[in-house]
Design an enzyme around this catalytic site. Structure first.
Site, PDB file in Angstrom:
ATOM      1  N   ASP A   1       0.790  -1.251   0.000  1.00 20.71           N
ATOM      2  CA  ASP A   1       0.000   0.000   0.000  1.00 20.71           C
ATOM      3  C   ASP A   1       0.816   1.292   0.000  1.00 20.71           C
ATOM      4  O   ASP A   1       0.465   2.252   0.702  1.00 20.71           O
ATOM      5  CB  ASP A   1      -0.960   0.010   1.200  1.00 20.71           C
ATOM      6  CG  ASP A   1      -1.943  -1.154   1.169  1.00 20.71           C
ATOM      7  OD1 ASP A   1      -1.854  -1.978   0.246  1.00 20.71           O
ATOM      8  OD2 ASP A   1      -2.787  -1.233   2.082  1.00 20.71           O
TER       9      ASP A   1
ATOM     10  N   GLU B   1      -4.856  -0.931  -1.247  1.00 18.02           N
ATOM     11  CA  GLU B   1      -6.167  -1.002  -0.581  1.00 18.02           C
ATOM     12  C   GLU B   1      -7.120  -0.066  -1.321  1.00 18.02           C
ATOM     13  O   GLU B   1      -6.767   1.084  -1.597  1.00 18.02           O
ATOM     14  CB  GLU B   1      -6.041  -0.557   0.886  1.00 18.02           C
ATOM     15  CG  GLU B   1      -7.371  -0.588   1.635  1.00 18.02           C
ATOM     16  CD  GLU B   1      -7.244  -0.151   3.097  1.00 18.02           C
ATOM     17  OE1 GLU B   1      -6.127  -0.028   3.619  1.00 18.02           O
ATOM     18  OE2 GLU B   1      -8.320   0.079   3.706  1.00 18.02           O
TER      19      GLU B   1
ATOM     20  N   LYS C   1      -6.822  -5.085  -2.915  1.00 19.98           N
ATOM     21  CA  LYS C   1      -7.470  -5.690  -1.754  1.00 19.98           C
ATOM     22  C   LYS C   1      -8.522  -4.755  -1.176  1.00 19.98           C
ATOM     23  O   LYS C   1      -8.432  -3.539  -1.342  1.00 19.98           O
ATOM     24  CB  LYS C   1      -6.426  -6.072  -0.699  1.00 19.98           C
ATOM     25  CG  LYS C   1      -5.597  -4.909  -0.163  1.00 19.98           C
ATOM     26  CD  LYS C   1      -4.427  -5.442   0.650  1.00 19.98           C
ATOM     27  CE  LYS C   1      -3.564  -4.372   1.241  1.00 19.98           C
ATOM     28  NZ  LYS C   1      -4.189  -3.551   2.282  1.00 19.98           N
TER      29      LYS C   1
ATOM     30  N   LYS D   1      -7.459  -4.632   5.145  1.00 19.84           N
ATOM     31  CA  LYS D   1      -6.111  -4.338   5.622  1.00 19.84           C
ATOM     32  C   LYS D   1      -5.159  -5.476   5.266  1.00 19.84           C
ATOM     33  O   LYS D   1      -4.005  -5.243   4.928  1.00 19.84           O
ATOM     34  CB  LYS D   1      -6.118  -4.080   7.134  1.00 19.84           C
ATOM     35  CG  LYS D   1      -7.130  -3.014   7.598  1.00 19.84           C
ATOM     36  CD  LYS D   1      -7.023  -1.717   6.829  1.00 19.84           C
ATOM     37  CE  LYS D   1      -8.028  -0.680   7.311  1.00 19.84           C
ATOM     38  NZ  LYS D   1      -8.097   0.479   6.390  1.00 19.84           N
TER      39      LYS D   1
ATOM     40  N   VAL E   1       3.243   0.439   4.188  1.00 23.70           N
ATOM     41  CA  VAL E   1       2.549   1.289   5.164  1.00 23.70           C
ATOM     42  C   VAL E   1       1.116   0.811   5.328  1.00 23.70           C
ATOM     43  O   VAL E   1       0.540   0.284   4.381  1.00 23.70           O
ATOM     44  CB  VAL E   1       2.574   2.757   4.700  1.00 23.70           C
ATOM     45  CG1 VAL E   1       3.994   3.267   4.631  1.00 23.70           C
ATOM     46  CG2 VAL E   1       1.882   2.964   3.363  1.00 23.70           C
ATOM     47  N   THR E   2       0.566   1.036   6.505  1.00 18.98           N
ATOM     48  CA  THR E   2       1.262   1.395   7.723  1.00 18.98           C
ATOM     49  C   THR E   2       1.613   0.110   8.480  1.00 18.98           C
ATOM     50  O   THR E   2       0.930  -0.904   8.333  1.00 18.98           O
ATOM     51  CB  THR E   2       0.408   2.305   8.643  1.00 18.98           C
ATOM     52  OG1 THR E   2      -0.784   1.615   9.042  1.00 18.98           O
ATOM     53  CG2 THR E   2       0.034   3.579   7.928  1.00 18.98           C
TER      54      THR E   2
ATOM     55  N   CYS F   1      -1.907  -2.377   7.807  1.00 20.75           N
ATOM     56  CA  CYS F   1      -1.900  -3.297   6.665  1.00 20.75           C
ATOM     57  C   CYS F   1      -0.687  -4.215   6.651  1.00 20.75           C
ATOM     58  O   CYS F   1      -0.779  -5.370   6.214  1.00 20.75           O
ATOM     59  CB  CYS F   1      -2.025  -2.512   5.366  1.00 20.75           C
ATOM     60  SG  CYS F   1      -3.669  -1.769   5.218  1.00 20.75           S
TER      61      CYS F   1
ATOM     62  N   GLN G   1       8.900 -13.494  21.217  1.00 23.86           N
ATOM     63  CA  GLN G   1       8.585 -14.904  21.477  1.00 23.86           C
ATOM     64  C   GLN G   1       9.213 -15.824  20.427  1.00 23.86           C
ATOM     65  O   GLN G   1       8.580 -16.762  19.940  1.00 23.86           O
ATOM     66  CB  GLN G   1       7.063 -15.118  21.526  1.00 23.86           C
ATOM     67  CG  GLN G   1       6.356 -14.230  22.550  1.00 23.86           C
ATOM     68  CD  GLN G   1       4.876 -14.513  22.620  1.00 23.86           C
ATOM     69  OE1 GLN G   1       4.471 -15.608  22.999  1.00 23.86           O
ATOM     70  NE2 GLN G   1       4.063 -13.528  22.247  1.00 23.86           N
TER      71      GLN G   1
HETATM   72  N1  TIU Z   1      -2.645   0.401   4.283  1.00 22.41           N
HETATM   73  C1  TIU Z   1      -3.072   0.614   5.514  1.00 22.41           C
HETATM   74  O1  TIU Z   1      -2.340   0.458   6.484  1.00 22.41           O
HETATM   75  N2  TIU Z   1      -4.368   1.095   5.664  1.00 22.41           N
HETATM   76  C2  TIU Z   1      -4.758   1.946   6.665  1.00 22.41           C
HETATM   77  O2  TIU Z   1      -5.919   2.337   6.747  1.00 22.41           O
HETATM   78  N3  TIU Z   1      -3.790   2.321   7.561  1.00 22.41           N
HETATM   79  C3  TIU Z   1      -3.918   3.225   8.577  1.00 22.41           C
HETATM   80  O3  TIU Z   1      -2.982   3.345   9.366  1.00 22.41           O
HETATM   81  N4  TIU Z   1      -5.014   3.966   8.676  1.00 22.41           N
END
Ligand code: TIU
Length: 219
Positions: free
Chosen positions: A24, A72, A128, A131, A156-157, A161, A201
């Site tokens: 993403d 996304e 997709k 997430k 990210v993030t 995701c 772990q």
């Molecule tokens: N790609 C992804 O992480 N989608 C999000 O909505 N991330 C947020 O941190 N909002």
């Protein structure tokens, strides 16, 4: 066989059975005016992940490692967007017009990937809905068909995701190595803890390495 220096311990892998995954890297998350900013975030923190991501992308292409990208987003009529997702974030925003077109809608400028890590021919782009990159996509089948066992993960993030994707992948039997400087969060604390959670772990979800360690391992 190659070995990547990683935490909590070094990992053996084969370039031929590995993929470098870009989660993403869309304008909607990393640039002002998109989905990330509408959620109230400072998007500038995400820009730090782009130069390391660009570097590992160049190296993977050089050595012939499979590269895969994800985005996304939703259909223009939003028929594939869960109503619950449409109403969260403080206001209704997915599908509304922004400076980069309709937010998180396929075909808009904001939905697409930034130029620095833009896909080329032979690099599948997984569109997709959620997430995670496995839910309601053909990613697992593509990885099986290509004989992929190890995933090096950027994007990210981190805690949203990237984490969801790594958890989904781990449960499907993939070994995931998250490249710590090529992932980013809007929240510095989540960046730190998000990486800790991956490798805790004895590698509960996977491994953590720096992009330099990836470059060294495939050189
Ligand atoms: N790609 C992804 O992480 N989608 C999000 O909505 N991330 C947020 O941190 N909002």
């Amino acid at each position: 066989m190659s070995t990547v220096t990683a935490e909590p311990f070094d990992l053996d892998f084969d370039v031929a059975s590995s993929a470098l995954v870009f989660i993403d890297f869309q304008r909607d998350f990393v640039l002002p005016g998109g989905f990330g900013e509408q959620l109230g975030n400072d998007t500038s923190l995400l820009l730090a992940a782009i130069p390391p991501a660009k570097e590992v992308l160049a190296r993977a292409r050089q050595v012939g490692m499979q590269v895969i990208h994800t985005r996304e987003g939703h259909r223009p009529d939003l028929s594939d967007c869960p109503p619950a997702k449409l109403t969260r974030g403080g206001k209704t925003f997915i599908g509304t017009e922004g400076p980069m077109g309709r937010i998180l809608v396929r075909g808009s400028k904001g939905h697409d990937i930034v130029e620095d890590v833009y896909p080329i021919d032979g690099e599948p782009v997984i569109d997709k809905l959620g997430k995670g990159s496995f839910y309601a996509t053909d990613l697992h089948q593509i990885l099986i068909n290509k004989g992929i066992k190890t995933l090096f993960v950027t994007g990210v993030t981190l805690e949203v995701c990237v984490h969801t994707t790594v958890r989904e992948a781990n449960d499907r039997g993939y070994e995931c190595v998250v490249l710590s400087d090529a992932v980013a969060s809007y929240f510095p604390e989540f960046q730190r803890v998000g990486l800790e959670m991956i490798k805790a772990q004895g590698a509960i979800f996977g491994w953590v390495a720096e992009s330099k360690q990836f470059v060294d391992a495939v050189s």
